[in-house]
Scaffold this motif. Sequence first.
Motif: not given
Length: 387
Positions: A348-352
């Motif tokens: 997920d690109t919202d998670y680093p």
Amino acid sequence: MDFTFTEEQQAAVEAARAVFSDVAPDRAPSPALTPGAVAEDIDRQLWNELARTDLLGLTLSPDHGGAGLDPIALCLVLRESAKVLARVPLLESCAVATAVQRYGGSTLAAELLPRAGRGELILTVGANGRSGHDPAELAVTARPYGENGENGTSAEGSGWVLDGVQSAVPWAQAADWIAIPAHTAGGPVLALLPRTRDGVTLADQVSTSGERLAEVRLDGARVEAHELIDAPGCWEWLRSLLTTGTCALALGLGERVLAMTAEYTGKREQFGFPVATFQAVAVQAADRYIDLRAMEATLWQAAWRISSDAGGPLPTAADVAVAKIWASDGVRRVVQTAQHLHGGFGADTDYPLHRFHAWAKQIELSLGPAAAHEEALGDLLAAHPLG
């Protein structure tokens, strides 16, 4: 082995943690969502904060405004910087400055080191050669000025002319001076020259982590006599420090990724239990913990050899090779296991986590394959039989 750190080294770690505590890994756009480089410049705010807290002059002597610590302290700070994916040329600038202090002349040291320690001057180095597969010093030729018919000499004697290419030079567009390893009839040398000097051109490249690199092309670039360091062992020492510093980055990144994985698997539940309690998950995490401890032990051994010039049954290059073997393979295994244990959430690109994966791949590529280092270690063992 006793890897107890001194009070001064521990103080440097605490100062670094305080600076990096406010840095978020997603301070720049995601490399997965950004065509080209994620940013045009380094994190100037962070760079200025590192300068304000005197962390850029750790390895410089008090004569140049530094703290007088050793490369071990630098590796400790680099370890902390990797935990937040700090977008600053901390390794390159500090390593070049340390090499200038150790091997360079007083004129060059006075010109560069005080300003570098204050963060007013950024240094970088071309260590990858033309392709990344051949020794960097063979990619550039240094010849005495006038050898091919040029006229004139500098006030301090004959200068030098550089021709060649260094590829994938980190942070080159933001740097003020670039260190260039080159070869001469007498062996490898290290030349330092301003990025804007005539005969120096930069072409943009982009790293796996989305950061800007540069192909630095030298076409008759002139360096003055005092800007070239021909002291024996200079380039080899700087290359070892850069490699060991990269191993420190791999360790810090891996430790942060494993901590993220532990936190996630401790909260994620299946069948009413945290997945961290499942044996298959715990065993994989334990294996990666062992990788990190091996990376740590071999890192400090290499850093100690570089810092102390201590002798041993094998050259320092052997300890550096062992550190590279563990760092290159270890950082890859850590992020792969983290992605697996996070499931789809890890992508997920919202998670680093995906950012750490990209940086880990860049570090792995920078260090090179473990098999190559094992072969180099084998050659050293053959040349220096033990027992």
